[in-house]
Scaffold this active site. Sequence first.
Site, PDB file in Angstrom:
ATOM      1  CE  LYS A 109      -3.571  -2.542   2.488  1.00  0.00           C
ATOM      2  NZ  LYS A 109      -4.302  -2.718   3.759  1.00  0.00           N
ATOM      3  CE  LYS A 208      -4.701   1.631   4.411  1.00  0.00           C
ATOM      4  NZ  LYS A 208      -3.787   1.190   5.500  1.00  0.00           N
ATOM      5  CG  ASP A 261      -7.134  -0.768   4.825  1.00  0.00           C
ATOM      6  OD1 ASP A 261      -6.956  -1.019   6.035  1.00  0.00           O
ATOM      7  OD2 ASP A 261      -6.239  -0.869   3.973  1.00  0.00           O
ATOM      8  CB  SER A 271      -2.727   1.062  12.104  1.00  0.00           C
ATOM      9  OG  SER A 271      -2.308   1.996  11.122  1.00  0.00           O
ATOM     10  CG  ASN A 273       0.439   4.417   7.939  1.00  0.00           C
ATOM     11  OD1 ASN A 273       1.339   5.083   7.452  1.00  0.00           O
ATOM     12  ND2 ASN A 273       0.110   3.230   7.456  1.00  0.00           N
ATOM     13  CB  VAL A 296       8.026   1.128   5.686  1.00  0.00           C
ATOM     14  CG1 VAL A 296       7.633   2.456   5.055  1.00  0.00           C
ATOM     15  CG2 VAL A 296       9.495   0.824   5.414  1.00  0.00           C
ATOM     16  CD  GLU A 298       4.711   1.452   2.201  1.00  0.00           C
ATOM     17  OE1 GLU A 298       5.108   2.512   1.678  1.00  0.00           O
ATOM     18  OE2 GLU A 298       5.196   0.340   1.937  1.00  0.00           O
TER      19      GLU A 298
END
Length: 352
Positions: A109, A208, A261, A271, A273, A296, A298
């Site tokens: 993603k 997202k 998502d 998550s 992020n 990472v 993303e």
Amino acid sequence: MSSKIFSDSSLIGVVGVGSFGTVIANMLAEKNQVLVYARNAEVVAEINENHTAQGKSMHESIVATQDPQQLCESCQTIFFMVPSSAFQDVARKFSPFLQPYHLVIHGTKGLCLDLPEGQSLDEVKNLDRNRILTMSEVLQKETVAVRVGCLAGPNIAKELSKGQPAATVIASKFNEVILEGQRLLRSEKFQVYGNSDIIGVELSGVLKNIIAIAAGALAGLGLGENAKGLLISRGMVEMVHLSRALGGSVKSAFGLAGVGDLVTTCNSVNSRNYTVGYRLAKGEKLLQILDEMEEVAEGINTVKIIKGFLEAADLRAPITENLYRVLFEDLEIEEALQFLMKYPFNVDVDFV
């Protein structure tokens, strides 16, 4: 590695053994023998000798290799599960061995940039859509693979590894890619849907992540569920407009890879992020957070790329723009929130 394994037509390839790659390999191994690729010789040895990958349990049907040619010659269906930052290099490494008959499904993603050699994002003055590549576009640019698909949805690796119920989307222009992905992955606890709009599904999964960082920041500030509802709903609108501008469809944004998502990652401490946003709100610096993360997030790179695209296309996306200022220009999160609260949104929904 025994010749018996290589003569089995059910052998499925997986490139990358991070948290998500490991989970997908284990799910595939419930029905088929699996050959995974890892670039680190120590990880390959660990998988083959101990049935673990960096401490994570691996199914006994999984065998590892460090040789791209071996994997491509042994497997007709290959799942690419590598971060976007390494995706282009890995695609180039596999390019001499991938053939048009291969069926390739990625689960990344993120976005890549198609820039002249030696040029960085900071040096680009006009980041138009032609320079921005989804992972399927990277595969098509760097290899001769034709039947390409992507896997996207609310698929947090930690929950999948526990066998908790979930679903995903296999998107491709080729129906045989969707059907094969469904056949390989569908189970009583894992539903697999299909979608022909691969670009829209990829963009939904990418965009997202931006909103998930902002959601983590709201949680870190302790601003409550009303604020989160505001963010997710306005974030959904922003995702739709950005996806349209980048060539995706509204329909995919409202599917599992989009709103499904989005809701998941905006509410999950698992998550990456979301975690970045939460820690930023607690006063930590971005570089410190990234140095301490094993994998990472993303959304960080996505924010930079989309900010460049907005400037080139003369478009506005207030959540993305202000998050960029928080991440890279030292804008205080509280100040960014005040800006969004005062931003003149006059219409609730303007894309239906």
